[in-house]
Scaffold this active site. Structure first.
Site, PDB file in Angstrom:
ATOM      1  CD  GLU A 127      43.587  66.656  38.168  1.00 44.93           C
ATOM      2  OE1 GLU A 127      43.372  65.435  38.027  1.00 44.93           O
ATOM      3  OE2 GLU A 127      44.666  67.191  37.879  1.00 44.93           O
TER       4      GLU A 127
ATOM      5  CG  ASP B 281      47.436  67.468  35.570  1.00 51.79           C
ATOM      6  OD1 ASP B 281      47.298  66.675  36.503  1.00 51.79           O
ATOM      7  OD2 ASP B 281      47.008  68.646  35.633  1.00 51.79           O
TER       8      ASP B 281
END
Length: 285
Positions: A15, A189
């Site tokens: 991430e 996302d």
């Protein structure tokens, strides 16, 4: 368009990629693995263990690294220890922060998470002096955030709404109203904006990154063979490489066998540069 595997790092939850222009390096996290990854412009990859679960990493204007661990915004040292708090976010909802990025004025926008039926999490703006303000409430899972090249619009994702929002900003760069840019069929996302003002959105369960025009039209699709697709950021020596992070946590053994690069860092030259990323406490050039 299919990206290459750049680093086969097998992140549980890759991430938060960002390009550090000062050091000419890409930073990204394995949140669940508590690892900070770095890739320099020569292609050298290094990894450092962190002493806490960190969900956001950004450089500051002095070249240090600022992290968000739980609800704490703090600098981390050269061996991965989280230091004293610069700011502490309110303990709404699940009590953790998720994605974040600095705005063109060098303020860290970071959101929290609340998976309850009546979400109360928020999107916050943290100044370099540690002061903060709530920008948005009623948030479930705050995720991607980035700004138009002229800095007048922020694009923002609350993943559980299944859409990308436009936040219109005032002269101080703060939201005054919002509307939907696009509704998506997969869970959106992380995202990044390119120099043409288009929005590149990672689709967690969609196996791809989509590029949308400022009018919300689907313009390009990058298919990513890597498990769950979490975020993207522009970088590299020319600024035209779209780096894409992915996750392998939650995949079955059969899925892992069929997707051997799940959790890798991917990259693709997309022929357009990013708008650039402002360091914490800095100002966009």
């Amino acid at each position: 368009m299919t990206p290459d595997v750049v680093v086969d790092c097998a992140c549980d939850l890759g991430e938060g990629p960002t390009w550090d222009a000062r050091e000419q390096r890409l930073l990204w996290l394995d949140i669940d693995g508590q690892v900070l990854h770095q890739l320099d412009s020569s292609g050298r990859h290094t990894a450092m263990d962190l002493d806490q679960r960190v969900s956001v990493i950004v450089p500051d204007v002095e070249g240090q690294l600022v992290a968000v661990a739980g609800l704490t915004v703090a600098r981390i040292d050269e061996i991965g220890r989280v230091g004293p708090a610069i700011a502490t976010l309110p303990p709404d909802g699940d009590g953790v922060a998720n994605d974040g990025r600095c705005d063109p004025m060098g303020r860290l926008w970071v959101g929290t998470v609340d998976r309850s039926d009546e979400p109360k999490a928020g999107l916050f703006c943290v100044e370099a002096d540690g002061s903060q303000r709530r920008l948005r409430g009623g948030v479930a899972m705050s995720n991607g955030v980035d700004w138009s090249p002229d800095g007048r619009i922020c694009y923002y994702v609350d993943s559980l709404t299944y859409r990308v929002d436009i936040l219109y900003l005032d002269a101080e760069g703060l939201p005054i109203r919002s509307e939907a840019l696009v509704d998506v069929d997969s869970i959106p996302d992380g995202l990044s904006i390119d120099a043409e003002g288009c929005v590149w959105v990672a689709l967690w369960d969609g196996g791809a990154v989509h590029r949308y025009t400022p009018q919300g039209q689907l313009d390009r699709v990058v298919e990513v063979p890597g498990g769950f697709i979490t975020s993207c950021a522009f970088g590299g020596t020319e600024g035209t490489t779209l780096f894409i992070t992915s996750a392998r946590s939650g995949l079955s053994e059969a899925e892992l066998r069929s997707q051997p690069h799940a959790g890798a860092l991917f990259g693709l030259d997309v022929g357009v540069s990013g708008r650039g990323y402002t360091p914490f406490g800095g100002v966009a050039s």
